[in-house]
Motif scaffolding. Structure first.
Motif, short mmCIF file in Angstrom:
data_model
loop_
_atom_site.label_atom_id
_atom_site.label_comp_id
_atom_site.label_asym_id
_atom_site.label_seq_id
_atom_site.Cartn_x
_atom_site.Cartn_y
_atom_site.Cartn_z
N GLY A 42 62.39 -0.66 -18.40
CA GLY A 42 62.45 -0.38 -16.97
C GLY A 42 61.39 -1.06 -16.14
N LEU A 43 60.53 -1.86 -16.77
CA LEU A 43 59.45 -2.53 -16.04
C LEU A 43 59.79 -3.99 -15.76
CD1 LEU A 43 56.29 -1.23 -17.93
CD2 LEU A 43 57.37 -0.27 -15.89
N SER A 44 59.30 -4.50 -14.65
CA SER A 44 59.46 -5.91 -14.34
C SER A 44 58.57 -6.73 -15.28
CB SER A 44 59.04 -6.19 -12.89
OG SER A 44 57.64 -6.00 -12.76
N LYS A 45 58.84 -8.03 -15.32
CA LYS A 45 58.01 -8.93 -16.15
C LYS A 45 56.55 -8.85 -15.71
CE LYS A 45 57.80 -13.75 -17.60
NZ LYS A 45 58.44 -15.06 -17.53
N VAL A 46 56.31 -8.83 -14.42
CA VAL A 46 54.94 -8.75 -13.91
C VAL A 46 54.25 -7.48 -14.37
CG1 VAL A 46 53.55 -8.53 -11.81
CG2 VAL A 46 55.37 -10.22 -11.91
N ARG A 47 54.93 -6.36 -14.27
CA ARG A 47 54.34 -5.07 -14.68
C ARG A 47 54.08 -5.04 -16.19
NH1 ARG A 47 50.80 -2.09 -14.71
NH2 ARG A 47 51.05 0.14 -14.99
N ARG A 48 54.97 -5.63 -16.96
CA ARG A 48 54.78 -5.71 -18.41
C ARG A 48 53.50 -6.49 -18.73
NH1 ARG A 48 60.86 -6.94 -20.83
NH2 ARG A 48 61.91 -5.27 -19.70
N HIS A 49 53.34 -7.63 -18.05
CA HIS A 49 52.15 -8.44 -18.28
C HIS A 49 50.89 -7.70 -17.84
CE1 HIS A 49 54.22 -12.63 -18.71
NE2 HIS A 49 54.85 -11.67 -19.36
N GLN A 50 50.99 -6.94 -16.76
CA GLN A 50 49.84 -6.15 -16.31
C GLN A 50 49.41 -5.14 -17.36
OE1 GLN A 50 51.39 -4.67 -12.58
NE2 GLN A 50 50.39 -6.30 -11.40
N LEU A 51 50.38 -4.53 -18.05
CA LEU A 51 50.04 -3.59 -19.13
C LEU A 51 49.25 -4.28 -20.23
CD1 LEU A 51 53.25 -1.40 -19.69
CD2 LEU A 51 51.07 -0.71 -18.67
N VAL A 52 49.67 -5.49 -20.58
CA VAL A 52 48.96 -6.23 -21.63
C VAL A 52 47.55 -6.61 -21.13
CG1 VAL A 52 48.97 -8.27 -23.11
CG2 VAL A 52 51.12 -7.06 -22.61
N TYR A 53 47.46 -7.07 -19.89
CA TYR A 53 46.13 -7.41 -19.34
C TYR A 53 45.22 -6.19 -19.34
CZ TYR A 53 48.18 -11.81 -17.64
OH TYR A 53 48.79 -13.03 -17.54
N GLN A 54 45.77 -5.02 -19.01
CA GLN A 54 44.97 -3.80 -19.05
C GLN A 54 44.48 -3.51 -20.46
OE1 GLN A 54 47.58 -0.84 -17.37
NE2 GLN A 54 47.12 -1.42 -15.26
N ALA A 55 45.34 -3.75 -21.44
CA ALA A 55 44.96 -3.52 -22.84
C ALA A 55 43.81 -4.43 -23.25
CB ALA A 55 46.17 -3.75 -23.75
N LEU A 56 43.79 -5.65 -22.73
CA LEU A 56 42.75 -6.60 -23.08
C LEU A 56 41.50 -6.45 -22.23
CD1 LEU A 56 45.03 -9.69 -23.69
CD2 LEU A 56 43.92 -8.25 -25.42
N GLY A 57 41.64 -5.81 -21.08
CA GLY A 57 40.48 -5.52 -20.22
C GLY A 57 39.67 -6.75 -19.85
N ASN A 58 38.36 -6.61 -19.89
CA ASN A 58 37.45 -7.69 -19.49
C ASN A 58 37.54 -8.92 -20.38
OD1 ASN A 58 36.49 -6.24 -17.33
ND2 ASN A 58 34.78 -5.36 -18.47
N ARG A 59 38.12 -8.77 -21.55
CA ARG A 59 38.26 -9.91 -22.46
C ARG A 59 39.09 -11.03 -21.83
NH1 ARG A 59 39.40 -5.29 -25.70
NH2 ARG A 59 37.64 -4.80 -27.05
N MET A 60 40.02 -10.66 -20.94
CA MET A 60 40.83 -11.68 -20.25
C MET A 60 39.97 -12.55 -19.36
SD MET A 60 43.96 -11.93 -21.13
CE MET A 60 44.38 -13.12 -19.88
N VAL A 61 38.88 -12.02 -18.86
CA VAL A 61 38.00 -12.78 -17.99
C VAL A 61 36.95 -13.52 -18.81
CG1 VAL A 61 36.31 -12.59 -16.13
CG2 VAL A 61 38.33 -11.13 -16.12
#
Length: 81
Positions: A42-61
């Protein structure tokens, strides 16, 4: 500081998102991931990616330069096989 491994990314993602399938490949800076989870239903592609980014937290930066993702529900994954 050492570069993250694909195994570490898998661990970080799996700690936050229950995955039916999780594959990560990469060289320490650039990664590709296949993530299959009911959490994406039920989530858009953008929202799905946001969930993954949240899981990785500051590591993405700080640690990960690029992450290419395929985020699928189990049904989407099964239908493409």
């Amino acid at each position: 500081m050492s570069l993250p491994t694909p195994e570490e990314l898998s661990t970080w993602i799996a700690a936050a998102i229950t995955c039916n399938e999780l594959r990560v490949a990469g060289d320490g800076r650039h990664f590709e991931a296949l993530i299959v989870s009911e959490a994406f239903t039920g989530l858009s592609k953008v929202r799905r990616h946001q969930l993954v980014y949240q899981a990785l937290g500051n590591r993405m930066v700080a640690d990960i330069h690029a992450l290419s993702m395929r985020t699928l529900t189990p049904e989407e994954y099964t239908s493409q096989e």
